[in-house]
Design a protein around this motif. Structure first.
Motif, short mmCIF file in Angstrom:
data_model
loop_
_atom_site.label_atom_id
_atom_site.label_comp_id
_atom_site.label_asym_id
_atom_site.label_seq_id
_atom_site.Cartn_x
_atom_site.Cartn_y
_atom_site.Cartn_z
N CYS A 111 -1.76 -9.06 -0.83
CA CYS A 111 -3.03 -8.48 -0.38
C CYS A 111 -3.29 -7.12 -1.04
CB CYS A 111 -3.05 -8.34 1.14
SG CYS A 111 -1.95 -7.02 1.75
N SER A 113 -2.49 -4.09 0.02
CA SER A 113 -2.68 -2.87 0.83
C SER A 113 -1.47 -1.96 0.74
CB SER A 113 -3.03 -3.22 2.28
OG SER A 113 -1.88 -3.67 2.94
N CYS A 114 -0.31 -2.53 0.43
CA CYS A 114 0.88 -1.70 0.27
C CYS A 114 0.69 -0.75 -0.91
CB CYS A 114 2.12 -2.57 0.05
SG CYS A 114 1.93 -3.80 -1.26
N SER A 115 0.22 -1.29 -2.02
CA SER A 115 0.03 -0.46 -3.22
C SER A 115 -1.00 0.62 -2.96
CB SER A 115 -0.44 -1.32 -4.39
OG SER A 115 0.50 -2.30 -4.67
N GLU A 116 -2.04 0.22 -2.22
CA GLU A 116 -3.09 1.18 -1.93
C GLU A 116 -2.55 2.44 -1.28
OE1 GLU A 116 -6.60 0.05 0.51
OE2 GLU A 116 -6.58 -1.69 -0.84
N GLY A 117 -1.61 2.27 -0.33
CA GLY A 117 -1.13 3.43 0.41
C GLY A 117 0.02 4.14 -0.25
N CYS A 639 4.21 1.73 2.88
CA CYS A 639 3.91 0.32 2.66
C CYS A 639 4.35 -0.50 3.88
CB CYS A 639 4.59 -0.19 1.38
SG CYS A 639 6.33 0.21 1.26
N ARG A 642 1.87 -0.32 6.41
CA ARG A 642 0.63 -1.03 6.15
C ARG A 642 0.79 -2.55 6.10
NH1 ARG A 642 -3.49 1.89 2.92
NH2 ARG A 642 -3.21 4.07 3.42
N CYS A 643 1.98 -2.99 5.72
CA CYS A 643 2.15 -4.42 5.49
C CYS A 643 2.02 -5.17 6.81
CB CYS A 643 3.50 -4.73 4.84
SG CYS A 643 3.68 -6.50 4.53
N GLU A 644 1.01 -6.03 6.88
CA GLU A 644 0.76 -6.71 8.15
C GLU A 644 1.71 -7.87 8.38
OE1 GLU A 644 -3.39 -7.60 8.19
OE2 GLU A 644 -3.92 -5.50 8.61
#
Lengths: 904, 312, 259, 364
Positions: A111, A113-117, A639, A642-644
């Motif tokens: 997804c 989102s890990c990289s994003e944060g 990460c 954030r990781c769901e």
């Protein structure tokens, strides 16, 4: 041939390895493909176009990559490489290292989102450093396997005790990393992710993080709070648009607009709930607004934070006193959940004779008056009773209002003072005296006004329940001092009478009793937190309480069970061994002092004392963070947070496995020559000098600019290509021709012409090697399209006035030309892959004089070891079609070998 | 040995000033002075010698050393051998002196720049003037000397009477060497190495527009204009005019350097000049270490003043 | 044409500070390096050029101590065919003595020649007389200050002599003859060390001077060596601009370059 | 004997990097690539051309084929030297070196005259315990501008507590330039003379002042077993280990010019800079062309002794203009030849050229 139990190892996932692997698999062989990096695709996937047809490289290759992923007979191991090879019959036993990727491939959904944060920004290998990637990343969108992995290159040298110590779990290493690398806005946003009051905490937080910072064991703790303040100062909050959140339509109320209440309101609003905040005082902010003096926390800063909360849609209604304009029942009735955070606004009386005299006042009231704009001096000779932050604030404020002498009277010694050490320090600096081990016993007055204070000496006895030694009055030690003002700042109490009707369970001292894990009271839908629960405490604790309540309220509104926060970890110290290990590695550096307003100026007004860091100081200070000392992941946990799907696993270990194979195909590919040593071309020193493969990335639609040729924010117009850099070069140890540079340069030139119509293009060459069908024609058309071919390699590239100056002899005229350009692209030659030495050693393979794997001239995939085949650049320079052909050849040779094995 | 015989230094009808040095030493020697000159319209003060022997022959014949033997024999025949036979230390003087010394077996001392009357010794330069030798002829026979220009001029004593005139009628002309012609040196560009007086300009002239006025000054002073490298580099003067290691090495009698600070390479090209005069506004300029005379002043002002005085 | 060239090894004193020893009896040359006499270098070059153009041979002759072999090797490296050394221990200051010795040597050894070249003078003693005296005692025509050899014919040469003030005279001189060669007549070629090493392989004949000294006695004697009168550094002219310029013109007049 | 450095003209592929690197190409008729080509074909070479080379070495360092073009030039020159076809000024320098062991023909007896500027004595190297020789070099022994350099370096080394001696009149020209002019025979003689002196006095270590000396002693004297350093290496180390500490302040903007023989050819870039940055208040600037791409001042390869017939902007002047543009007040360098070539145009622009030792002595 029927389905067999034959297994072949393919080393390398470039176009050569992919071809060989697919060929073998389609013949029924089980293939294990090892890729050293995160994704297959090799060099070819980095190319924008292939030669000479100018087909899109990604379009050509990615279907094949997908085929590898879908081919059931291919097992793809990324981050894997062979460690040892043993002959086993006609086959081999191969020891394979599978490097930990720290992401569970089964759970990862790519997804992103890990990289994003992730706060760790690194150079993207895929983009040859022309663009960034994060420490947790997927190298490119078409990657196979399409899973994130963490680039964890070293153990973090500290244990992030700061994060564990922070009541709201602020990602300290993360934002320090951002600051140290100049990404101040990112730092701010990372702080803001867990904290609606960065500006407040950056100024007045008691910074439990710094107390546990493990750098302190080495030299001095990081100035974490000051760095937070820096991040705040460098960000314009007013320009931040609140995120668009999906409204839930659920109605919630918060009573009390102090830090706990507002934090809760903010988080509830972020969840999409409607929030109404009721505040008795005329302005929101609670103690932040009314107790902390301007010189520590400017009102303007606080207002910005609250404005932002309002911008989010939170309805803050001030001047609404429960029990007057409205009642608590009414509020509860109108809302689905209520958070009570009314604080502890009441000053505690001293309880000695003469307290009612004029001139004796309550500290909280005194500060509130000041914060409301009163600026009259309280008196000439001021005594402040107490040893907490409020007492200190009162004393420093009195000093600023012009009192001649200000004395702090405290029952214990300085060591026991609950006020922050640096506040006490500042207090002394500003000329306030501390009368220790003394307590007032009586006030004397004249005409109703206090004139004298009678005190008694104390001594310290046995420790009490707070762990501090109890002060005991020394009989007969009374003494009297002249005063005209006494400010009592002994502590505060809650005021909860308006709640009485609700029937909340109350604890001692008028505090509300809650479930400490969730903030829930005994009443459903009513939550509480902050000073009203704990008695007077710290801002960040209040924020934490607000956030906790918001989490619980949200859960309850969703109908989920209200579960407590996962248990906070206890901050860990470094062991002696760990500390010893660090001492050699980390250069000692003192903490960067926060510049302050000079004492003589600051005691005359209420300007902020702490002035804030310069960007340089901030970056330098942040760089002291031990977590930032390692390359790659700093394990800040962002990460993970954030990781769901919970795919992150920092503890994942490398794996070593033995596998048996009947044959091996090697396709490790190649490296490109690093032109740094050719100082005269200025690679690495001159801005605008890049290599061909870097230029390929800049041109590529999958590159950092989406295919627009943009360098340093501009579209370059003048291009200079230099061929044979590191090829045919005795000095750099490669006398061979790299075979691809002439044509890839021609390709680059035509890409440039295609995208920048008015580009000037120069190409320096020794002789153009355009062999084969279509190549010569391509070279011709490149020339016809306006690329100027110059026979002669430049001697040097230097910085000119308006660009890079290339100095070259045009050998056909023997003229020396100095050509000014925007970009110089070095057509770097190929080199054997850096891992080829190890590979050859473990497999007993011969190498040729240049270090490539030695092959048989008439069977160009055969090595000196039966059963081991090679394809692609590993055996010498090849272009893409030749590599594909060699992949096929290697596959068929390998098939032949393993079939022989079956028939025998 | 009752007389000193001077062979006159003449050229193209001119009785050169250098003869004054011969006459000067003759005065110091204190004997009767005989002067041999070719017959012709030479301007000279005939009170300087006791006797003038006029040789009825063309100047070229007189200057041919091969003929000098016959001329001298005729003088000796009439007056006996002189105590000293004096020539100028010039191109022809030195040539004839050596030849005559060989012919008659006389001792010879050349380039004499001093004479100690008491001790009867001649001072002669050695090792480029680094050392001087006091020389004396062995025995009492006649001695040939050549005198350095400028050494004895002040010693000339004017006699109270006009010299008596004698003549040599016929000179036997030797066949071994004959005069063909005079040749002016090629003047395609001036050879600064040949100039006796160089006016050299350097960076201090400032700009090209100033150059003509220095050319004018050189003309007025009858000097040849040369320059240091910066001036040549900027093409203000032709390359042939450059003094220094990269240009020419010069040894003029006078080297007048204006606005030249004295870079090492420049100094190397002119340091052996007989007399170096430096004009520079920087008193610390290294050139002053090499110069014999120095003026610290603005060179343009000096230029204008020199022109003014010279023209007046 | 056979050309006999005399070449001398001289002290390179230009950069040296010379000291006089023994109360004026000797000049200390012990630490001074030696080199070929500059004028002789031109003479050899000119001779070599002539034979290179019109045939014949150059023979270099040097009078001096054994070290003088160095200048012979140099001459051979430049193109001389033979090198002859008349070895003598004493310095001969008297040009008459040198010339006498040369005449004796030539006559006694029957050295064949068509022309004899000498340098105009030698750097050390600066007499400038050997050529002239030698010509006279050999009864040969002579010209000094030769700055150009315009033609070499059978029986005569046309040469140019340097006069004062940039003037030259062209004379015809019959051969055999003696010519004193002036510097600047040519640009002598460079003689590399390699060249000198190769020249060392050519044999040089050595003759002892004693056999040629008859009638070659010194006719002059050195009474004493003295230092030149001391010269100071730059004399700074001072005063008003008028004064300074006046003094300057005075100096020019005194030096004879300006009337 | 100098080991003959074999050039590899036959392996040249005519890529032209040498010409592109050459500080003389374009503005003069010198085209090193063409000369190599002509050498390949043994074609006639214009006699004037090889003398333009400044022996900066850029071509040889950058040649991908290891052809060693700068050695090719030396070979061409050697042939011309043997034939006697050599510019008069160079001829003089060689003859002077032959006679006086220095190209200026100054008296060998005055080779130690620079010591007059010192207030202490420097012993002869044979009298030292360390047998450490300060090799002075001709230009620094004789040129009045450069004579301060040995004096300064001697003071600095003394301050750093280092023992050293000199050879005095026994020292001969190192021969670096002589070899580059192509006079290999003379070079060998100088080499032999110096080596004999080193041997006689048991020299163990040599500190050079000029990078040119360092280059030849280190690379072209054969295996001497003697440690050769440039003084900046020694001094930088002294500063690093605290043996000397510049105390005074030098509040000027200083730009450092890398000498070819120190930088490009011998890789000494950081030490001179380290010395300069150790000086208080000294602001060190960098040319945009610095270190490996530093522009040659044109003082090497015999160009110190003669200048070519050309009217072009001299590199020294280009350098000074660059320095002025960077607003430097002082151009620092570590080579006497650079000092000499840069000083003239610098003076014109009102800039000052200083050898590093001069700056250091000022603040010590």
């Amino acid at each position: 041939m029927e389905e067999s139990e034959r297994n072949v190892l393919v080393v390398g996932g470039g176009i050569g390895g992919i071809t060989a692997g697919l060929e073998l698999a389609s013949c029924g062989v089980r293939v294990t493909m090892l890729e050293e990096g995160p994704s297959i695709g090799g060099r070819m996937i980095q190319l924008d176009k292939t030669f000479p047809t100018l087909d899109c490289s990604t379009c050509t290759l990615s279907p094949k990559m997908v085929e590898v992923a879908l081919q059931p007979r291919i097992e793809l191991l990324s981050w894997a490489k062979p460690m040892a090879v043993k002959k086993k019959g006609a086959g081999f036993t191969v020891t394979i290292l599978k490097k930990a990727r720290h992401v569970d491939m089964k759970k990862c959904t790519a997804c992103g989102s890990c990289s994003e944060g992730c706060p760790v920004v690194m150079k993207s290998e895929f983009n040859m450093g022309t663009g960034p990637r994060k420490a947790i990343y997927i190298p490119f969108p078409q990657a196979i396997p399409n899973k994130a992995s963490i680039d964890k290159r070293g153990e973090r040298p500290c244990k992030a005790a700061c994060m564990d110590a922070c009541p709201i779990g602020t990602n300290v290493p993360g934002y320090l990393k951002h600051i140290s690398e100049g990404r101040f806005a990112d730092a701010y946003m990372l702080i803001r992710a867990t904290n609606p009051f960065p500006s407040v905490c950056g100024r007045v937080c008691y910074a439990p993080c710094e107390r546990v910072c493990n750098r302190g064991q080495l030299d001095e703790p990081l100035a974490i709070r000051d760095l937070k303040r820096f991040a705040v100062d460098s960000f314009d909050l007013a320009s931040l648009e609140p995120p668009q959140v999906q409204k839930t339509g659920r109605r919630t109320a918060v009573v009390g607009a102090g830090p706990a209440g507002l934090a809760c309101a903010y988080d509830l609003a972020m969840e999409g709930h409607d929030v109404t905040v009721y505040e008795a005082l005329p302005e929101p902010g609670g103690m932040l607004r009314y107790a902390i003096p301007e010189y520590r926390l400017p009102k303007e800063e606080l207002k910005k934070e609250i404005d932002h909360i309002r911008k989010l849609g939170v309805d803050i209604r001030c001047g609404v006193e429960i029990g007057k304009q409205t009642s608590i029942e009414e509020i509860k009735g109108r809302h689905e959940a209520v958070f009570v955070a009314t604080g502890a606004p009441k000053g505690l009386p001293l309880g000695v004779e003469g307290e009612a005299l004029a001139g004796v006042m309550d500290g909280i009231r005194f500060l509130r008056g000041i914060n409301d704009g009163e600026h009259a001096s309280p008196g000439r000779q001021v005594a402040v009773i107490g040893g907490g932050n409020t007492a200190v604030d009162c004393a420093r404020t009195a000093k600023r209002l012009g009192s001649e002498s200000v004395t702090l009277v405290y029952r214990r010694t300085r060591d026991e003072m609950p006020a922050a050490e640096e506040e006490v320090e500042a207090l002394l600096h500003e000329g306030v005296e501390i009368e220790m081990l003394a307590a007032p016993v009586r006030f004397h007055g004249e005409g109703g006004k206090v004139t004298k204070m009678e005190c008694i000496r104390m001594e310290l006895g046995e420790p009490d329940e707070s762990g501090r030694r109890r002060p005991v009055a020394k009989a007969g030690s009374e003494f009297t001092v002249s005063v005209d003002c006494v400010i009592c700042a002994l502590g505060q109490a809650t005021q909860t009478s308006f709640l009485d009707a609700l029937g909340l369970a109350m604890g001692k001292g008028g505090t509300i009793t809650i479930d400490p894990a969730t903030g829930a009271t005994n009443l459903e839908g009513v939550f509480a937190g902050g000073d009203v629960v704990t008695g007077p405490a710290y801002v960040v604790d209040a924020i934490a309480a607000g956030k906790r309540a918001a989490r619980s309220i949200s859960a309850s509104l969703k109908g989920e069970a209200i579960s407590g926060e996962a248990g906070r970890k206890i901050p860990q110290k470094l062991s002696d061994e760990e500390l010893a290990g660090l001492t050699g590695r980390v250069q000692k550096a003192a903490r960067t002092a926060m510049p302050e307003e000079p004492v003589d100026k600051r005691v005359t007004d209420f300007r902020e004392v702490a002035l804030g860091y310069s960007p340089e100081d901030a970056a330098a200070e942040a760089a002291r963070c031990l977590a930032g000392q390692i390359e790659g992941c700093i394990q800040c946990g962002e990460c993970e947070r954030r990781c769901e799907v919970g795919a992150i696993d920092y503890a994942m270990q490398d794996e070593i496995v033995d596998m048996d194979f009947d044959g091996i195909v090697l396709a490790p590919g190649f490296d490109l020559y690093d032109p740094t040593e050719k100082k005269e071309f200025g690679y690495g020193t001159l801005n605008g000098v890049i290599t061909g493969i870097e230029f390929e990335r800049i041109c590529s639609v999958t590159g950092p600019t989406g295919g627009d040729i943009i360098m340093n924010g501009k579209v370059p117009k003048r291009f200079y290509f230099i061929q044979c850099v590191g090829s045919r070069d005795r000095q750099s140890g490669a006398r061979f021709c790299s075979r691809v540079c002439c044509m890839y340069t021609a390709k680059h030139a035509s890409i440039v012409k295609d995208r920048i119509r008015d580009a000037e293009i120069y190409i320096s060459y020794i002789d153009v090697r355009a062999y084969g069908k279509g190549y010569e024609e391509f070279y011709k058309s490149t020339q016809e399209n306006g690329a100027v071919y110059i026979r002669g390699i430049p001697g040097e590239v230097t910085q000119g006035e308006n660009g890079l100056l290339v100095r070259v002899e045009d050998m056909l005229s023997a003229d020396i030309c100095e050509i000014e350009v925007d970009v110089v692209i070095l057509a770097t030659g190929v080199r054997p892959h850096k891992g080829i030495g190890d590979l050859c050693e473990m497999m007993s393979l011969d190498r040729d004089e240049y270090g490539f794997i030695k092959v048989n001239a008439v069977e160009p995939s055969k090595t000196n070891v039966d059963g081991i085949f090679v394809c692609g650049m590993a055996s010498g320079p090849k272009d893409v079609p030749d590599t594909v052909a060699s992949g096929g050849e290697a596959a068929s040779r390998c098939m032949e070998y393993i079939a022989k094995d079956i028939s025998s | 040995m009752s007389y000193t015989l001077i062979v006159a230094d003449v050229r193209q009808g001119v009785f050169g000033e250098a003869n004054l040095d011969s006459l000067g030493i003759a005065s110091l020697l204190g004997k009767e002075v005989y002067l041999v000159v070719p017959e012709g319209a030479y301007e000279m003060n005939e009170k300087m010698a006791d006797a003038v022997v006029k040789v009825k022959a063309a100047e070229e014949v007189f200057l041919n050393p091969l003929n000098m033997g016959n001329i001298l024999e005729q003088v000796f025949g009439a007056h006996g051998k002189p105590g000293h036979l004096v020539f100028c230390h010039s191109s022809s003087g030195a040539e004839s002196a050596a030849y005559a010394a060989g012919l008659f077996g006389f001792p010879v001392i050349t380039d004499v720049s001093g004479y100690d009357r008491e001790r009867g010794v001649f001072l002669k330069s050695y090792y480029s003037d680094k050392i001087f030798g006091e020389f004396k002829a062995a025995g009492d026979g006649p001695c040939v000397i050549t005198v350095r220009s400028g050494s004895f001029r002040e010693s000339v004593l004017e006699k109270s009477f006009t010299a008596r005139v004698e003549a040599i009628e016929n000179v036997e002309i030797a066949a071994g060497r004959t005069f063909i012609e005079y040749v002016e040196e090629e003047k395609s560009d001036i050879d600064i190495t040949k100039a006796e007086f160089l006016l050299s300009v350097g960076r201090g002239v400032g700009n090209q527009d100033e150059i003509p006025s220095y050319e004018e000054l050189a003309g007025t002073l009858k000097a040849v204009l040369s320059g240091s490298r910066p001036v040549i580099d900027k093409l203000w003067l032709p390359k042939a005019r450059q003094v220094g290691t990269s240009g020419k090495t010069v040894k003029p009698k006078v080297y007048l350097a204006m606005g030249i600070s004295g870079a090492f390479q420049h100094i190397a090209g002119m340091k052996d000049s007989d007399c170096i005069i430096a004009v520079n506004k920087d008193a610390e300029a290294p050139i002053f270490q090499y110069a014999h005379y120095g003026i610290v002043a603005d060179i343009h002002k000096v230029r204008d003043k020199l022109k003014e005085i010279a023209k007046a | 044409m056979n050309i006999l060239v005399f070449t001398k090894r001289v002290a390179a004193t230009q950069e040296e500070e010379l000291r006089i020893l023994d109360e004026g009896k000797t000049v200390d040359l012990s630490k001074v390096p030696f080199k070929v006499n500059d004028w002789d270098n031109y003479a050899i070059e000119e001779a070599v050029r002539i034979v290179e153009k019109s045939g014949g041979a150059v023979t270099a002759v040097s009078i001096g101590d054994a070290e003088s072999d160095e200048v012979l090797r140099r001459a051979i490296a430049m193109g001389a065919k033979d090198g002859l050394l008349i070895e003598t221990g004493d310095a001969l200051h008297d040009p008459a003595a040198r010339s006498g010795m040369i005449r004796n040597f030539i006559q006694k050894e029957n050295v064949p020649f068509d022309v004899i070249f000498t340098g105009v003078q030698s750097e050390d003693d600066q007499f400038g007389c050997v050529g002239g005296i030698l010509a006279a005692i050999l009864k040969l025509p002579y010209s000094s200050m030769v700055v150009g050899i315009d033609s070499v014919e059978a029986g005569h040469m046309v040469v140019r002599r340097e006069l004062e003030g940039g003037l030259q005279e062209r004379v015809k001189i019959s051969t055999p003859c003696v010519l004193s060669i002036q510097s600047g007549i040519n640009e002598p070629r460079y003689v590399s060390i390699m060249g000198i090493r190769k020249a060392s392989k050519v044999e040089r004949k050595v003759f002892k001077a004693g056999g040629y000294s008859e009638g070659a006695d010194a006719k002059i004697e050195v009474v004493k060596w003295t230092y030149p009168p001391k010269k100071g550094g730059a004399m700074m002219l001072s005063g008003e601009l008028d004064d300074m310029c006046g003094q300057l013109l005075g100096i020019l007049k005194e030096k004879g370059v300006y009337q | 004997m100098l080991e003959q450095l074999a050039t590899r003209v036959t392996t040249c592929i005519q890529c032209g990097r040498c010409t592109g690197s050459c500080p003389e190409s374009g503005k003069t008729p010198f085209n090193v690539r063409m000369l190599v080509r002509k050498k390949q074909f043994r074609s006639v070479i214009d006699e004037a051309v090889p003398w333009y080379c400044t022996s900066c070495g850029a071509c040889t360092i950058r040649c991908p084929r290891d052809v060693k073009p700068s050695e090719v030039i030396i070979e061409l020159r050697s042939k011309m030297v043997e034939d006697g076809d050599i510019p008069v000024a160079l001829q003089k320098a060689l003859e002077n070196t032959f006679v006086q062991k220095n190209p200026w023909g100054k008296s060998r007896n005055k080779r130690a005259a620079w010591m007059e500027k010192l207030d202490f004595e420097i012993p002869h190297v044979s009298e030292t315990e360390s047998k450490r020789l300060l090799f002075v070099c001709c230009i620094q022994a004789y040129d009045p501008r450069c004579m301060v350099i040995p004096a300064n370096v001697a003071k600095i080394l003394k301050a750093g507590g280092m023992e050293f001696g000199i050879l005095g009149e026994e020292e001969a020209c190192c021969g670096n330039e002589i070899r580059r002019i192509g006079e290999s025979g003379l070079f060998e003689e100088l080499q032999e003379e110096n080596l004999a002196a080193f041997k006689e006095h048991g020299v163990k270590e040599i500190v050079t002042l000029s990078p040119h000396c360092m280059n030849v002693l280190k690379k072209e004297y054969g295996d001497t077993g003697i440690k050769i350093s440039h003084y900046t290496e020694i001094v930088a180390e002294m500063i690093a280990n605290g043996a000397i500490t510049p105390r005074g302040s030098y509040g000027k903007k200083v730009i450092y010019h890398d000498p070819c023989f120190l930088g490009k050819q011998n890789g000494i870039f950081d030490e001179p800079r380290a010395i300069l940055t150790s000086v208080k208040d000294l602001e060190l600037l960098e040319f945009s062309r610095s270190r490996e791409v530093s522009l040659c001042c044109e003082g090497g390869g015999g160009r110190m002794f003669f200048e070519v017939e050309a009217t072009y902007q001299r590199n020294a002047e280009v350098r000074i203009l660059d320095a002025a543009e960077k607003e430097a007040e002082v151009i620092a360098t570590a080579c006497p030849f650079c000092v000499m070539t840069l000083e003239d145009p610098a003076t014109e622009k009102g800039l000052v050229v200083r050898e590093i030792s001069e700056i250091l002595t000022e603040v010590l």
